[in-house]
Design a protein around this motif. Structure first.
Motif, short mmCIF file in Angstrom:
data_model
loop_
_atom_site.label_atom_id
_atom_site.label_comp_id
_atom_site.label_asym_id
_atom_site.label_seq_id
_atom_site.Cartn_x
_atom_site.Cartn_y
_atom_site.Cartn_z
N GLN A 2 -9.25 2.67 -12.87
CA GLN A 2 -8.30 2.95 -11.79
C GLN A 2 -6.96 3.38 -12.36
O GLN A 2 -6.32 4.30 -11.85
CB GLN A 2 -8.11 1.70 -10.93
CG GLN A 2 -9.32 1.28 -10.12
CD GLN A 2 -9.04 0.05 -9.29
OE1 GLN A 2 -7.94 -0.15 -8.80
NE2 GLN A 2 -10.05 -0.80 -9.14
N GLU A 35 0.84 -1.20 0.00
CA GLU A 35 0.00 0.00 0.00
C GLU A 35 0.88 1.25 0.00
O GLU A 35 2.02 1.23 0.45
CB GLU A 35 -0.92 -0.01 1.23
CG GLU A 35 -1.91 1.13 1.31
CD GLU A 35 -2.81 1.22 0.08
OE1 GLU A 35 -2.39 1.89 -0.89
OE2 GLU A 35 -3.89 0.63 0.09
N ALA A 36 0.33 2.35 -0.52
CA ALA A 36 1.03 3.63 -0.50
C ALA A 36 1.31 4.04 0.94
O ALA A 36 0.46 3.89 1.82
CB ALA A 36 0.19 4.70 -1.20
N GLY A 50 -7.42 6.91 -13.99
CA GLY A 50 -7.92 7.97 -13.12
C GLY A 50 -9.19 8.61 -13.63
O GLY A 50 -9.40 9.82 -13.47
N ARG A 92 -8.58 7.08 -1.96
CA ARG A 92 -9.54 6.38 -2.80
C ARG A 92 -9.25 6.51 -4.29
O ARG A 92 -9.15 5.50 -4.99
CB ARG A 92 -10.96 6.90 -2.50
CG ARG A 92 -12.06 6.19 -3.26
CD ARG A 92 -13.42 6.71 -2.84
NE ARG A 92 -13.53 8.15 -3.00
CZ ARG A 92 -14.59 8.87 -2.63
NH1 ARG A 92 -15.62 8.27 -2.06
NH2 ARG A 92 -14.60 10.17 -2.82
N SER A 93 -9.13 7.73 -4.79
CA SER A 93 -8.89 7.93 -6.22
C SER A 93 -7.48 7.49 -6.58
O SER A 93 -6.53 7.72 -5.83
CB SER A 93 -9.08 9.41 -6.58
OG SER A 93 -10.40 9.83 -6.27
N THR A 94 -7.34 6.84 -7.73
CA THR A 94 -6.04 6.33 -8.15
C THR A 94 -5.71 6.73 -9.58
O THR A 94 -6.59 7.08 -10.37
CB THR A 94 -6.00 4.78 -8.06
OG1 THR A 94 -7.01 4.23 -8.91
CG2 THR A 94 -6.21 4.32 -6.63
N LEU A 149 3.55 4.87 -3.52
CA LEU A 149 2.69 4.28 -4.53
C LEU A 149 2.10 2.96 -4.06
O LEU A 149 2.72 2.23 -3.30
CB LEU A 149 3.48 4.06 -5.83
CG LEU A 149 4.13 5.29 -6.47
CD1 LEU A 149 4.99 4.87 -7.64
CD2 LEU A 149 3.08 6.29 -6.90
N ARG A 150 0.91 2.66 -4.56
CA ARG A 150 0.25 1.38 -4.32
C ARG A 150 0.62 0.43 -5.46
O ARG A 150 0.57 0.82 -6.63
CB ARG A 150 -1.25 1.58 -4.26
CG ARG A 150 -2.08 0.30 -4.14
CD ARG A 150 -3.56 0.62 -4.20
NE ARG A 150 -3.99 1.41 -3.06
CZ ARG A 150 -5.18 2.03 -2.98
NH1 ARG A 150 -6.03 1.95 -3.99
NH2 ARG A 150 -5.49 2.73 -1.91
N VAL A 158 -2.20 7.48 -5.21
CA VAL A 158 -3.48 7.47 -4.51
C VAL A 158 -3.77 8.87 -3.96
O VAL A 158 -2.93 9.48 -3.31
CB VAL A 158 -3.47 6.45 -3.36
CG1 VAL A 158 -4.84 6.39 -2.69
CG2 VAL A 158 -3.06 5.07 -3.86
N GLU A 169 -2.62 5.38 -12.49
CA GLU A 169 -1.40 4.61 -12.76
C GLU A 169 -0.30 5.54 -13.26
O GLU A 169 -0.49 6.30 -14.21
CB GLU A 169 -1.66 3.53 -13.82
CG GLU A 169 -0.44 2.65 -14.05
CD GLU A 169 -0.65 1.61 -15.14
OE1 GLU A 169 -0.84 0.43 -14.77
OE2 GLU A 169 -0.65 1.98 -16.32
N LEU A 175 0.25 2.66 -8.63
CA LEU A 175 -0.84 3.62 -8.60
C LEU A 175 -0.59 4.72 -7.57
O LEU A 175 -0.29 4.43 -6.40
CB LEU A 175 -2.16 2.92 -8.26
CG LEU A 175 -2.58 1.75 -9.17
CD1 LEU A 175 -3.81 1.06 -8.60
CD2 LEU A 175 -2.86 2.25 -10.58
#
Length: 242
Positions: free
Chosen positions: A186, A50-51, A189, A75-77, A102-103, A71, A79, A69
């Motif tokens: 995702q 996770e980020a 975006g 919530r909003s992502t 980054l995720r 973030v 790439e 991704l």
């Protein structure tokens, strides 16, 4: 997150070095590193880290593909990078375990090699060729992240979708792959309706076939013409050859 149930018990050292970074190492360094790796099977949509999290492991993709991704608001992502068999994930652990911004989410099911971060750091300091290879790869990945961020801000969705599909094709070495509307949304975006409109536009031009997440590139040359110049710049920076 990864679980022990996803581990393939075949020792990594018995496998061919399908990852280009590992394949480029001298045999002595490669054998030492592979002896500490385990082969893990991952599924599309699976979270590697996770980020804001300092990853517990470093990953070397084999036949899988991983999206990086950014973030916003949890919530909003969007790439900003993609890693396949040409690279690795988790290099930031070499810098005092600094959390990654980054995720990392699996884009395509497959296998990767996993090694515990602390152990990797110890091995890294003993391997001069690996140090040089990761330095060059990190520079290429940073160039990719910057270019995709610029692309996402200034270019039309249809051109960006074409770029994403071509980048996926390059790393998987196939004209056919699976990407759902949700995952593409995702990555890009945008809302799913935006992905639908852009995909339909590419279909109308007979550049791709798209049904229930199954994508086939029908006209690669035509798709490259639709894609923005960022595709060529990212390809050159990444030097994808896997």
């Amino acid at each position: 997150m990864l679980t022990d149930a996803t581990i393939d018990l075949t020792p990594a050292v018995q496998r061919l070095p399908e990852n280009l970074l590992l394949a480029a190492l001298p045999e002595s360094e490669r054998a030492l590193l592979l002896a500490q790796c385990e082969t893990v099977r991952v599924q599309a949509g699976q979270l590697l880290y996770e980020a804001g999290q300092a990853p517990a492991c470093v990953f070397f993709p084999l036949d899988t593909l991983v999206s990086l991704l950014a973030v916003a608001d949890g919530r909003s992502t969007l790439e900003v990078g993609v890693v396949g068999c040409e690279g690795m994930l988790g290099a930031a652990v070499l810098h005092a375990g600094r959390p990654l911004p980054l995720r990392a989410v699996v884009q395509r099911s497959g296998c990767l090699l996993r090694v515990e971060s602390g152990r990797f750091g110890q091995l890294y300091r003993q391997m001069p060729v690996l140090q040089q290879a990761l330095h060059l790869y990190t520079e290429a990945l940073l160039a990719q992240v910057i270019q995709i961020a610029v692309c996402s801000r200034f270019h039309m969705l249809e051109a960006r979708l074409a770029r994403v599909l071509l980048m996926t094709r390059d790393r998987l070495h196939t004209q056919k792959f699976h990407l759902t509307h949700e995952f593409l949304a995702q990555m890009l975006g945008v809302r799913r309706v935006g992905v639908t409109k852009a995909a339909c536009a590419l279909q109308d031009k007979q550049l791709i076939g798209y049904s229930r997440g199954n994508i086939e590139i029908l006209d690669a040359a035509g798709l490259e013409q639709v894609a923005c110049r960022c595709y060529g710049l990212v390809r050159a920076a990444s030097a994808v050859a896997c």
